[in-house]
Every structure is written in C-alpha cells, then in structure tokens.
Design a protein around this motif. Sequence first.
Motif, PDB file in Angstrom:
ATOM      1  N   VAL A 161       0.858  -1.185   0.000  1.00  0.00           N
ATOM      2  CA  VAL A 161       0.000   0.000   0.000  1.00  0.00           C
ATOM      3  C   VAL A 161       0.894   1.234   0.000  1.00  0.00           C
ATOM      4  CG1 VAL A 161      -1.571   1.332   1.462  1.00  0.00           C
ATOM      5  CG2 VAL A 161      -1.974  -1.104   1.100  1.00  0.00           C
ATOM      6  N   LYS A 162       0.521   2.210  -0.799  1.00  0.00           N
ATOM      7  CA  LYS A 162       1.211   3.499  -0.770  1.00  0.00           C
ATOM      8  C   LYS A 162       0.237   4.581  -0.342  1.00  0.00           C
ATOM      9  CE  LYS A 162       4.964   2.870  -3.936  1.00  0.00           C
ATOM     10  NZ  LYS A 162       5.826   3.734  -4.751  1.00  0.00           N
ATOM     11  N   CYS A 163       0.775   5.695   0.061  1.00  0.00           N
ATOM     12  CA  CYS A 163      -0.113   6.741   0.572  1.00  0.00           C
ATOM     13  C   CYS A 163       0.562   8.092   0.418  1.00  0.00           C
ATOM     14  CB  CYS A 163      -0.401   6.450   2.044  1.00  0.00           C
ATOM     15  SG  CYS A 163      -1.596   7.545   2.748  1.00  0.00           S
ATOM     16  N   LEU A 165       1.096  12.187   1.131  1.00  0.00           N
ATOM     17  CA  LEU A 165       1.115  13.001   2.338  1.00  0.00           C
ATOM     18  C   LEU A 165      -0.261  13.597   2.635  1.00  0.00           C
ATOM     19  CD1 LEU A 165       3.136  13.849   4.412  1.00  0.00           C
ATOM     20  CD2 LEU A 165       3.758  15.789   2.999  1.00  0.00           C
ATOM     21  N   LEU A 168      -2.265  11.081   4.439  1.00  0.00           N
ATOM     22  CA  LEU A 168      -1.728  10.860   5.790  1.00  0.00           C
ATOM     23  C   LEU A 168      -2.106  11.995   6.727  1.00  0.00           C
ATOM     24  CD1 LEU A 168       1.928   9.551   5.262  1.00  0.00           C
ATOM     25  CD2 LEU A 168      -0.056   8.255   6.028  1.00  0.00           C
TER      26      LEU A 168
END
Lengths: 643, 643
Positions: A161-163, A165, A168
């Motif tokens: 999984v990537k996210c 900023l 976040l």
Amino acid sequence: MKTVLVRFLPDDVTIEAEIGKLLLDVALEAGVFIPAGCGGSGTCGQCKVRVVNGSVDAQKLEKVHAAARAAGYVLACQSRITEEVTIDVPKAKLGRKVIPRDEADRMRQTATPMESPIVPEIRPMTLRVFMEPPSPSIDDNLSDYERLTRILKVDHDLHPVKCSLDVLREMPQQLRKDQWKITACFKIDDCGEGSAAARTYSLSRIVPGHLKTGPMAVAIDIGTTSLWGELIDLDSGKVLARSSRYNPQISMGDDVISRIVFGLKKDGLEKLQQHVSRGLNEIVAELVEKSGTSIDEIDYMVAAGNTVMTHLFLGLFPKYLREAPYVPAAQNIDTVPAQELGLMLSRHAFVNVIPGVASYVGGDIVSGVLANGMWDSELMTLFIDIGTNGEIVAGNKDLLMTASCSAGPAFEGGGLEYGMRAAPGAIEGVLIDPETYEPMIKTIDAKPAVGICGSGIINIISQMLKIGILNQNGKYADNLDTPRIRVGRSGREYVVCRAAESGLEEDIILTEVDLDNILRAKGAMFSGYTCLLDKIGLTVDALDRVIIAGAFGSFINLDHAITIGLLPDIPREKFSFIGNSSLKGARLAALDRNLFAKSREIARAMTNVELSEDPSYMDNFMAALFLPHTRGELFPSVRFYKT
Amino acid sequence: MKTVLVRFLPDDVTIEAEIGKLLLDVALEAGVFIPAGCGGSGTCGQCKVRVVNGSVDAQKLEKVHAAARAAGYVLACQSRITEEVTIDVPKAKLGRKVIPRDEADRMRQTATPMESPIVPEIRPMTLRVFMEPPSPSIDDNLSDYERLTRILKVDHDLHPVKCSLDVLREMPQQLRKDQWKITACFKIDDCGEGSAAARTYSLSRIVPGHLKTGPMAVAIDIGTTSLWGELIDLDSGKVLARSSRYNPQISMGDDVISRIVFGLKKDGLEKLQQHVSRGLNEIVAELVEKSGTSIDEIDYMVAAGNTVMTHLFLGLFPKYLREAPYVPAAQNIDTVPAQELGLMLSRHAFVNVIPGVASYVGGDIVSGVLANGMWDSELMTLFIDIGTNGEIVAGNKDLLMTASCSAGPAFEGGGLEYGMRAAPGAIEGVLIDPETYEPMIKTIDAKPAVGICGSGIINIISQMLKIGILNQNGKYADNLDTPRIRVGRSGREYVVCRAAESGLEEDIILTEVDLDNILRAKGAMFSGYTCLLDKIGLTVDALDRVIIAGAFGSFINLDHAITIGLLPDIPREKFSFIGNSSLKGARLAALDRNLFAKSREIARAMTNVELSEDPSYMDNFMAALFLPHTRGELFPSVRFYKT
C-alpha cells in the motif's frame, strides 16, 4: 421497433417505416420527392401532402387552409407515422420521373449500427474496502498508517500500500470520526500493465463509516470539434448520464494544425489546456447534475482523443507533431492527478489517457479498435474514421496496420463555402428531382438551413452524379436548363437552398471549388485504405467487414458514399457503423482496467504506415480524383440514371 | 594527535596533553584547581600560573604585570601547550588538599569517540544515465517518451520507467537542445524496501548534454532544539559541508509536548511545518554556499528526527502522539516531493524520512541504531540518548528492545534556574576546591558564563557529592562554612559563578529544586535502562558496551555521570560516544538506499516497551532518587573524599 407500411402516390412506392417517424423523412428514404425548402422546420408550407388512407399525427396545421385540412392535407415535415397510411403527393404529379425502385431501396441504406462486441468485466481502476481496524491500545499502538497497512495485508491481501502526504495528514481524524469504521479508497496501480505482480494500492482517501454510494468514472472522447462524456456507475457498469459540447479550443483554431500553431504562441499551450479542461468541467458538471450524483464519487476519468488533442489536454509540447518525422512527446502516459489538469474533480481523482500510435493516429483510434473488437476477431476488418485525418486501421487479431491519410476536413464541412458540422440547421438529407433538379432538403433538428454537413454533401454529390447534374470529373454539366445551376464567383455552382428559405439571408450553394475539395478528400480516403490493404496483400474484396466510426457515420448513406467513391463497392451488409467508438472504448477501459491495459497492447501492436512517404499512395490518389474512380470496374454496382 | 607531558606543581600531577590544548583545560582534566571565575574568557585574570620549565603559547599577557611576565607568569585560560612543560600553580599553595591521583585520572575520562562501524556502499536513491538515443526518422517515429523507455530498457536494462507530467511537458525541448544527447535523471523507487523485483525508475528530469556535476544529497537531523545538516557528494561519498542552527520552532515551544500543543491550535501545525522547513532551507543554503555547489544538483534529503519532529515536519496531525495509547499518524512514509514540504530544493528533489518505532522512540533513534551498528553485531549493547525523552535501546543483532523514559529536559538544562543548552557561555567544566569549595569553571567557547549546561551540571553535582557539599539525598550539607552555599528563595543554593564574574548581572546558582530535577531525570534514565535490560533478562554487568549518543555526550565525563548514578557503574572502556548518531544514520541512508531500507527493517524489528505501564519502572525510579543509588552496591567504584 414497430413498423408499418407507408404507400406514396402517385409514384406508388411503398416503404416500411417506424411508427413515430416524420413523414418527410420516410419520403426521403423512399426516394419520393416532396418540396421542402425550409429543411423541415414547418415554416415554408411547401411539403403539403394528402392523407388518402389511414391517419398521421399532424402538427402545425395552421399552415394548412381549413378546407385543405378537411380534405386530409398535412405538412409532411410536421406529421408522424402512427399506422399504415397512404399518402398522395400533389406536386409530384407535375410529370416528374420516379426514381427506379431498386435504386430508391438502396438509397436509404445506411450501415448497420453495431455495439461493441467486447464485454467488459467490471474491474475498476479503484477499489473501496470497508474496514473496522481494532482501535489501538497500549499493547498495540502502531501508528495509524501501519495499523491500516497491517490489516489490509492480513485481512484483505492488499499490499503493498502506498499513501500520499495529503491522505496521511487527514488520516488520524478520519479514522476516529466514526470509531475506527472506515471505507478505504484505493487507486490500483497496475492499470498500465494489468499485471498483478507489479500491483500496488495507493490509498487515495479515507471516508469515515461505510461509504455505500458510487464509485463512478467518466469516459471522455476529446474530439477536435466536440467533447463527449459519459458518467459510468462502477458498481453496475451502467451509463448514468451523457453529455457533449463543442471543444472550447475551437476559438483557437478549427483543426489540429491550427491548434498546434496556436499552442506554439506565448502562453498558447496553457490556454489550450485550460480551455479543454473547462469544457470537460462543464461536461462533468452536467453529468453529475443529470444523474443526481456527487462529483466526489467520481474516482477517475478515462480520456481518448487524437494525438494532438491528447497533447493539448495534457499540456505536452505539440511542435514536433507537425514537423517531419512527426514525433509525439509521449503516448503511454502515467496516471495524472485530475487537479494537475485543472479538472474540477476531487483531490483523489485521476486521469488515464488511452495511448495513440503516431502523431496522426491517436488514442481515439486505438480506443475505437478496442471497442470494435477487431483485435480479438478472425474477421479481416477495415476500420475507417472519416474525419479530418481520415484514420484507417486494417487487420484482425493477428495483425493491425494503421495510417492516416490527411483527407482534410471536407467531410466535416471544413473548407467548403457553406460546409458546416453536423449541427442543428445543417442540411443532412437531400433528394433531387431528376427532372426539375429541384432539391428536397432535410436539416438536422428541422431548423432552417444554415449550411451543409458531411452526409448532406455526400448525398447531394451522389444524386447530382446519378441524375447528370455533375460529370464524373467533378464539374457541373453545362447543358442543363435550370436556375439551380449558375455561374458564381468561383465558377459554376448549384443552389442547394435559396436565401428566402434558408436560415441565412443568402443562398446556400455548392461550388466547383467545393466539389474539388470533396474529390480530394474522398480520393485521399480511397487511396489510403487501398494502399494500407495493399501492404497486407489484400484488396477490398477480401474484407470481411468495414466498420465506420464517428458522428459522421451515423448519417451516412452507404450507397451515396460508394457512388462518389468514398467507400469501397462491396456488399452493403459488410458495412457497420459503430458511432463514437473512441468514447465506447474509453467506457470499456473505464469499466475494466484490464481493457485499459489492453489498449496499451493494441497501441503497441498497431503498425503505423506513413502514407505521405509511400509513392503508390500518390498514384492511387490521382486515380481516385474521379467519380467514383478512373477505374470504373472498382465500383461495379454504381449506376447513373442519365449517362 | 601529538601529546606531551604537562606537570603541575606543587601537587606534582603529571598529565599527557595534546599540543594546542589550553592549559586551563589540561588542569581541569588533571583535577588541578586553578581559580577561573570568568569561565576562560581572559578577563578576570585569576588563573595566573607560572611556567617553571619549558614554554607555552601565551596570549592576553596585558592582564599580567610586566614583572610577573618576566618571571614566567601567564594566564592558564589563554595559554596553549606547545611542548613538555612544568607549571606552578601559586594559589594552590594555600593548603588545599590534592585530589587523589587515581580519582583525578578517572575524572578526565570521557567515553571513547566512535565512528559508525557501518560501511555504506554508494548506492544512491537516484540514478543518472547519459544517453544518446538515435534521433527519430520517418521509419522510427516513436514518441519521445517511448523512444527513451525503449533505449533505457534495451541498452540500460532500466524498466519499468515512470514519468510525471511535468517532465513530459519539457521532454521534447530538452531532448533536442543538445542534439539528442541527454542525461536522464531517475528516482529509484525501491527505496522503501530495497527489492530489485519491485523497482521502478521515475524519470525526474532530463538535462541536455552530459551532466557531470553532482549528484548530491542532504542528510538532516531534525532535533527539537537544533537542526543539523550535511551535504553529501553521491559520487565520492564525501561530506562536502556541514551546517546547523536552532530549530526555528523553538519560538513555539521548547519541548515536544509544547510543540504538539501549539500544533493543535488554529494554523499551528502549518506554522510549525513552515518554521522547520525555513530552518532547513537556511541550512541547505549554507551547505551549498560553503561547498560552492548548486542547489539544483541536490537530488534528495534524508531526514531523521524524533516522532514529534517528523510529524511536524511532514504536517501530520500530532494530537494522538501525546494521548494514551500514544499513536503516531504514520512512521513509514512514502517519498515526499520536497516542494510539498516548502523546501527550496529543485522540483525533482524528494525527501525520505527515517521511520520511528513509537510516539517517543523516533526516527532519530532508529537512525542512531542504524549508525551504531548494534543491529549487525553480536555485542550486547546499551544505546542511550540522554535528551528530553531519554531514549534507550538494548540488544544486538538478534533482538532490539527500546523505550523512552521521560527523563525530562534537565540534562539539556531545561527546568533548572540557570540551565541552558550546550551553547557559548554555558559552564561545561567545573572543578571544586575540596577545602575552600571555590569552583574553577570552564565555559563553552570561553565566553563569560551565562548558565550551566548538562555536562556542567553532572560535573558540579558529582564533585559536590565527592567533597561533601552535597548529601546523597540531593540536599546541601548544612554544616559548611562557605559563602558559596546560602539560603535563597527556594531553599539552599550553591553559587557557581558570582555576578561580577558572569556574563549576566546576577549570580549563577544551583538550587535544591534544580538538584531535585536532576535526581528525577537521572532516576528516570537509570530506571529506564534497568527495566529494559530486565525485560531481556540481563543486568548492566552483562553489557558488552554502552554507546552514548547526542551532542550532550561529547562533553560528558564518564566518572561524574557514574558518580551521580546516571550511567551504570561498569568498566569505563565499555563506554563509547557516537555523537549525533541520528545525523550519521541519515548520512548512511542517503549514501546507500539499501541502508535506508535497512532503517525500515530496524524500526520494525525494535520492540517498544511502554515503561509508564510497567510497575517495576516506578519502583526502580523511586530507588534511584539517591546519589548514586539507594543500593550502593550497584555503584561499587563510586567513592567520596569526605563521608
């Protein structure tokens, strides 16, 4: 669709017609001449006919005297078929010759409409997962993000999984708003290649609670002239709404070349980019309004367009598209955040663009090939998009060859004195009386005539040729006694619609210069597909089918188009019309990310032939500057009434 | 480093001293008392000594009368060692007791400085490839981007390649500026995991021609108090420049808790984010200026900081860091574009942040562990960062346990009446005459004293304890006849520096309230590592080594720190001092992307123990509120002169 028989007297022509159809349109298809100067708007009152048997649903009867009304007279352009009916056409009695029955039958032939044979699975480019991660405790106080990724991996098999900023930054509050119940929304990052091995999941937003609406996508066709959009429900696969409008870039040039030129001016590219995005924003707003949905639930847009349109939409430097050796900046574009393009979509929304093949064979054609299914079929197919460039694809699942043949914009009405796009008031249907040379015209939306669109031009030329107004070299006959033919500023011209009956305050004419433009355009198309087929070692007779794309194709009369030598003279049942296949392909790619990946494979598989570099192309082109062709044997079914 | 012998009379203490060292410092290390009220600034003239044999490099002799000068008198604080020398300390003759020789020897012991044992390969997170793709022709007119990706795959085995719209937008011009000679710059996207299988190459910019300068990276330690930066040449691996400054967030709170509180105010988080980025921008500007390089060639920044600092730098919501169960927003952050953080780096530059373990064991500690190599060593190691939180890591390659013990800021000078950071004018070295109780002080940079820093406090307390000024319960003795001890507003206090000799216009004192703070801080640290070792089933005696981190550690005198019960009483040779290990780890990660990936593994491997939840922690803490400890047997080597 229920049909009934409609019989026209005194010619005694009977035709099957759909209930609800306008009587004028039925006559036009039947080859029955009814004077109709105003294009069907109900204002000139010329198209009075008498209902002899049965009845029609007649409007605007105020244009008909009370006595005539009592005798059964109605306006053909204002009356719809409701049941079997016999119609007497009074003015037809004035000694005019009836068009032979088989001709008339063929003249109403249009290509069979086809839907895409490709059945998408619903495999969107995004994913929503409802989750209830355990809330943290002192013994399990992983960070919010690591907690999510842990659960996604263990419970949902989603990893890596990537996210960003942005996401976040909102994550702590979003997780806690509904007590650790969330819907996690992802972008699936294998979209380009369709491979699960390289798949990553980009967390694009976190919605508190269980999000049950949406998701949706928008499929877009970015045409040089028009923008077309569809809103797609990614749960059901249904199209929720449609919208279209002119490409606002039109104010910066009608065709791709003038757009490129504008794009090279100071700030030109930025302006072009902003204009098309504005148009797309309007389309999206309309789609959302029509469907009563929320713009927030649009996860992505899949756009197809020709290479120039794609470049201008993305803001890519277009200069080298028009300079030999015609090199685009890029074709396979990675996903672009929608906001980077000035699109008024959510922050999480993104855009994927269908790749093109070359500077003049763009993503619209690749998208069309995706939709028409020739990449998945044994059938030897010729796919033609008769637009400015006249793109052609020939082949089947084993081989795909493509070319553009610079047909020019004549079939879109460009470069003709009264040419216009297929818009309201455009003359699209024409029937010319073979005795009087008087035309019966039908305009789009029955608005007063303001010009002639592509299909109208084909129809006019074909008929003028058949009844001897026009010679095969594209010049008007000089021995005809009719005020419709006269000498104007640029030589002889035919008056298609008189000023008094038009929506302009001038005659709408077709000049010999116009005819020359058409001749070149159809010659370019003919030479293009002939050359391309020749590369594969085929002739038109070996084709299993011809698929015609484009808005243009929906009005085209096959027989007329063959008569002028635009389309090949092969059995009519081999022709089908797929409409806006670029939009259809974009819809397929939006529904099924594997089909988007397939569009990249198709683009790679398509071999582009630069016709301008092929000596046989020019030979073929020169030979095609005749109606239908200098080699008449190539068009065996074409017959003229008078020769 | 060349050393010579320095002999002090009348005590007859001989010590090995580096050439170039100040005589006052040598005396301080030797335990030889020389009055020095002004902290070494050469203004009070009290530290006059006589060179009996040999010579020194003496400055500011105007403070010494001509006659005295002729007799060999110099100021100890203004004289540097040049050769073997014998010094007579006149005021020492006044009957004072010499500190026992073995004590003096031990008192100058500091931990052995250590460099990181980890040797990085130079494997940057970015890559530059000089290319000369064949220019396009009509037979090979792939788009610019596809041409590049083809060559990159075939000739350089680089695939898959990704590319942002920004780079695509410039690509056509950049390729042609130097006739298809380019340097293609990539970000390597396995940085997080270090796996070649999942590696992608993001084309971050295209530079015309052969780019031969750079590339560079910046390693950053974001401390609550200070920012430290290093500019690293990614070709040679060398550090080109260093810079540091206060963290501009200091104006929004001294410690992490007050920063969090500020961050929860309206716009507070944005302001904190902007402030730290401003500080980092200043550091980068200084690094570039010092090294004479260009900011454009900085490809990335690797930053380490405690979890609160990392959150504030990234703009992550910090609220739940300070509420049980102390949950960070995120630890393993994907690469962030530098411009998204307000950093004045190039558009292509990005930031990677070393992940932390828990809210109070941050990336600075993980980075420290990466640098100190305990993750790769059999040696059972205790790693201590004596800062506000007092983070501790215990273990080796098989096991890593960590905790923070809320020691508070006393050892950084926080919460003490005259406490201050280790900045110019801070009293760092102290020697107290065991007879007169008069102190000899040494300040940082020999500036007039303005406060006492952590190492100064440890040194003072240790000596006061040894010579009986202070009782083991942390209270001043009440039977001493010295004006240095008096009763002030908050009980008894010791005057470390009189107003007249200080850089303030007031006495610099150490109160019993201050002492209580120190006692609690050292008790927390002691209890922290004792508890943590207990979790592994060890005592301090089982440790192979203790590594001390932090700016603090560079001044610390081991014996003094053990005397007060801050550090465990084990053989001194087991102690080493690694300095700013957070910065060192960031440098390693910047040089070698596999070590960045390793930092993520280390963070995952570290088990955090929440001491506040451990009942034995409080018991240990209470028992440690004594000097050195209620159980004297834990500190067998600690001896007092007077008891």
